[in-house]
Design a protein around this motif. Structure first.
Motif, PDB file in Angstrom:
ATOM      1  N   LYS A   1     -62.779  -5.645  15.369  1.00 56.04           N
ATOM      2  CA  LYS A   1     -64.113  -5.131  15.714  1.00 56.04           C
ATOM      3  C   LYS A   1     -64.532  -3.929  14.872  1.00 56.04           C
ATOM      4  O   LYS A   1     -65.708  -3.575  14.844  1.00 56.04           O
ATOM      5  N   THR A   2     -63.585  -3.315  14.170  1.00 53.42           N
ATOM      6  CA  THR A   2     -63.968  -2.227  13.262  1.00 53.42           C
ATOM      7  C   THR A   2     -64.690  -2.749  12.027  1.00 53.42           C
ATOM      8  O   THR A   2     -65.352  -1.993  11.311  1.00 53.42           O
ATOM      9  N   GLY A   3     -64.517  -4.031  11.738  1.00 52.54           N
ATOM     10  CA  GLY A   3     -65.067  -4.603  10.517  1.00 52.54           C
ATOM     11  C   GLY A   3     -64.121  -4.502   9.342  1.00 52.54           C
ATOM     12  O   GLY A   3     -64.466  -4.909   8.223  1.00 52.54           O
ATOM     13  N   PHE A   4     -62.908  -3.991   9.597  1.00 50.18           N
ATOM     14  CA  PHE A   4     -61.914  -3.844   8.536  1.00 50.18           C
ATOM     15  C   PHE A   4     -60.666  -4.639   8.892  1.00 50.18           C
ATOM     16  O   PHE A   4     -60.521  -5.156  10.006  1.00 50.18           O
ATOM     17  N   THR A   5     -59.762  -4.722   7.947  1.00 50.36           N
ATOM     18  CA  THR A   5     -58.476  -5.384   8.160  1.00 50.36           C
ATOM     19  C   THR A   5     -57.378  -4.327   8.207  1.00 50.36           C
ATOM     20  O   THR A   5     -57.613  -3.148   7.939  1.00 50.36           O
ATOM     21  N   ALA A   6     -56.170  -4.783   8.503  1.00 54.92           N
ATOM     22  CA  ALA A   6     -55.036  -3.855   8.502  1.00 54.92           C
ATOM     23  C   ALA A   6     -54.846  -3.219   7.134  1.00 54.92           C
ATOM     24  O   ALA A   6     -54.326  -2.099   7.023  1.00 54.92           O
ATOM     25  N   ARG A   7     -55.287  -3.896   6.089  1.00 51.95           N
ATOM     26  CA  ARG A   7     -55.151  -3.377   4.725  1.00 51.95           C
ATOM     27  C   ARG A   7     -56.267  -2.400   4.370  1.00 51.95           C
ATOM     28  O   ARG A   7     -56.032  -1.401   3.693  1.00 51.95           O
ATOM     29  N   THR A   8     -57.499  -2.703   4.798  1.00 52.71           N
ATOM     30  CA  THR A   8     -58.639  -1.871   4.396  1.00 52.71           C
ATOM     31  C   THR A   8     -58.950  -0.731   5.376  1.00 52.71           C
ATOM     32  O   THR A   8     -59.603   0.235   4.996  1.00 52.71           O
ATOM     33  N   LEU A   9     -58.478  -0.856   6.604  1.00 54.43           N
ATOM     34  CA  LEU A   9     -58.753   0.196   7.593  1.00 54.43           C
ATOM     35  C   LEU A   9     -58.207   1.558   7.186  1.00 54.43           C
ATOM     36  O   LEU A   9     -58.925   2.572   7.286  1.00 54.43           O
ATOM     37  N   PRO A  10     -56.957   1.667   6.715  1.00 50.70           N
ATOM     38  CA  PRO A  10     -56.458   2.993   6.309  1.00 50.70           C
ATOM     39  C   PRO A  10     -57.322   3.643   5.226  1.00 50.70           C
ATOM     40  O   PRO A  10     -57.516   4.863   5.226  1.00 50.70           O
ATOM     41  N   VAL A  11     -57.849   2.852   4.306  1.00 43.77           N
ATOM     42  CA  VAL A  11     -58.689   3.395   3.232  1.00 43.77           C
ATOM     43  C   VAL A  11     -59.990   3.934   3.803  1.00 43.77           C
ATOM     44  O   VAL A  11     -60.468   5.008   3.401  1.00 43.77           O
ATOM     45  N   ALA A  12     -60.585   3.205   4.756  1.00 41.19           N
ATOM     46  CA  ALA A  12     -61.818   3.684   5.396  1.00 41.19           C
ATOM     47  C   ALA A  12     -61.573   5.004   6.124  1.00 41.19           C
ATOM     48  O   ALA A  12     -62.420   5.909   6.087  1.00 41.19           O
TER      49      ALA A  12
END
Length: 520
Positions: free
Chosen positions: A198-209
């Motif tokens: 629901k954040t719109g990110f993945t486990a890979r892209t969430l830390p970068v956001a």
């Protein structure tokens, strides 16, 4: 009166005599392999030097290069020709110290490990509050929340409901209690997965956001379903550290944060970026005396993740092949076919070292009699499959017959088997149509406790099992080298996929990644 014998009548006797002599010679070499492996094993010494001395072997690190150089020097000390062969380049990185402490509401040192390739913090020590990734309605709500992470450590992993492995529950819990826990854990896992989606990110892209929004660091906990054990992989952040906190401490921090106690942690992590560095396979060979352009190969990947010291993934496979090569050089110094050993780089990132070797050495792949690879922990070998080769049963069974029964009787075989499409380096050869085989071992709780974890350390090695594996590998290589017949690479008919009903296909070679961890 002298009886004249027809010369033809002597032929069966001569053949029998020669056959008997050959069998005695083979038995003599095999007896010497077993004796040398059991009575003069170098495994403990090699393990101490590699696992304790060099340590983990993450691709692109100075420790990986140190391991390459150590192995070449060791082989040369045994009179075995060896070299490091460059196959690519990687992002150079070196792990430094990590200190993570809870400083409020009380003081406690925490068990944690910065992930591979995590950015360092220089000389800074950062003390900040923790915040848990919230369960928000959608990506719009997440974007509105995102600025609140400024200056905070963000926890992005689910807090496990139990730190006990399932076999512990099975031993002591009632069935009702065990089933209740599993159902609750499944529901919680599904809910957490939905929370991230629901954040719109993945486990890979969430830390970068999160780092781009000003987070002080990313806190994860990748539990490996055993007491005190986490899997340690790679960071995706570029500016702030990503640190895995062990389940026991992560749960403590999570509960304190969730209950409004506003815990604070103090963190200092160091690492160095080393630019672009070359990466190598370590190769060693004993030249064939009769069929030098035909090859038998020992195989194991040399690199590891670096949460532990890479003892069973794949230190034990590496040690098995080094010890087998040492034994062969001593008791079988003039093999019929050339014996090669490949210690592959960057297996963990996609079988890259072995795939590069297959691409770079078609003449060896074409003339490969057999390759034996070991890469699933410290246990003794109990399974060998035919990897989809139609006639593998004929020659592997023939070679196994020479193995002492106390090792052979516990090995199950399956022929023709299915060709491995990945998993470890034998698959690089199978995809090219070359007879590569996996020496599959007993688990010793490999998946939970040592595979890619912070507990993959020297003390987990079971040397009696590794010693058997080294002897087994040496005998199989000896028999493959001596075999008067070339192995057939005819492929078996694979049949239809039971799920799709479509004909199964032989795996295709995969293009190697020769520049890894780099932006271009």
């Amino acid at each position: 009166m002298k009886c004249k014998l027809n010369s033809l009548s002597l032929v069966p006797a001569v053949v029998l005599l020669l056959s008997s002599g050959l069998a005695r010679a083979q038995n003599s070499v095999i007896d010497q392999i077993v004796k040398e492996g059991n009575e003069n094993s170098q495994l403990e010494k090699l393990a101490h030097e590699l696992i304790d001395g060099v340590g983990p072997r993450l691709v692109g690190t100075p420790q990986m290069l140190k391991a390459n150089e150590w192995a070449v020097a060791k082989y040369k000390s045994w009179g075995v020709s060896a070299r490091n062969e460059k196959w690519g380049e990687w992002r150079g990185w070196e792990r430094g110290v990590s200190h993570i402490d809870m400083v409020y509401p009380r003081v406690k040192s925490l068990e944690g490990t910065q992930l591979a390739w995590s950015p360092g913090m220089g000389n800074k020590i950062v003390t900040a509050e923790l915040v848990i990734l919230p369960d928000l309605a959608d990506s719009v709500a997440f974007q509105k929340w995102l600025p609140t992470v400024q200056g905070k450590f963000v926890m992005i992993s689910m807090a496990q409901p139990t730190g006990r492995p399932d076999d512990n529950w099975q031993t002591f819990a009632t069935k009702e209690s065990f089933d209740k826990m599993k159902a609750a854990r499944t529901a919680q896992t599904d809910a957490w997965r939905s929370r991230i989606t629901k954040t719109g990110f993945t486990a890979r892209t969430l830390p970068v956001a999160l780092e781009n929004a000003g987070a002080a660091g990313i806190i994860t906990s990748n539990w490996s379903a055993g007491f005190g054990v986490d899997k340690i992989f790679s960071a995706y952040t570029k500016k702030v550290p990503t640190v895995d906190i062990a389940l026991e401490d992560y749960g403590l921090l999570y509960r304190l944060t969730e209950s409004g106690n506003k815990p604070k942690i103090s963190m200092h992590t160091e690492s160095k970026e080393l630019g672009v560095v070359p990466t190598y396979n370590t190769l060693a060979e004993i030249k064939g005396s009769q069929k030098a352009s035909e090859y038998v190969m020992l195989s194991a990947h040399f690199d590891s993740w670096d949460g532990g010291t890479g003892a069973t993934d794949n230190g034990t496979g590496t040690l098995t092949m080094m010890e087998a090569m040492r034994i062969l050089k001593k008791v079988y110094p003039k093999p019929k076919r050339t014996i090669l050993v490949g210690h592959w780089g960057s297996e963990e990132e996609g079988l890259n070292g072995s795939r590069a070797f297959v691409e770079d050495h078609p003449e060896i792949v074409k003339n490969l009699q057999a390759l034996f690879n070991q890469d699933n922990g410290t246990g003794r070998v109990v399974n060998i499959g035919g990897q989809g080769f139609a006639h593998a049963k004929e020659y592997i069974t023939r070679w196994l017959a020479a193995v002492p029964s106390n090792m052979r009787d516990s090995i199950k075989t399956s022929f023709p088997g299915m060709p491995g499409a990945g998993g470890s380096d034998f698959a690089s050869f199978v995809a090219a149509g070359a007879p590569g085989f996996s020496l599959s071992s007993l688990s010793w709780s490999y998946g939970n406790y040592t595979w890619h974890t912070n507990r993959d350390t020297y003390d987990k090695i079971v040397f009696d099992d590794v010693r058997k594996n080294a002897i087994l590998a040496a005998i199989l290589i000896y028999m493959a080298s001596e075999d008067p017949e070339r192995t057939s690479t005819e492929k078996a008919v694979l049949g239809n996929n039971p799920r799709t009903g479509q004909p199964m296909k032989w795996p295709e070679p995969v293009k190697v990644t020769r520049r890894g961890g780099l932006d271009n």
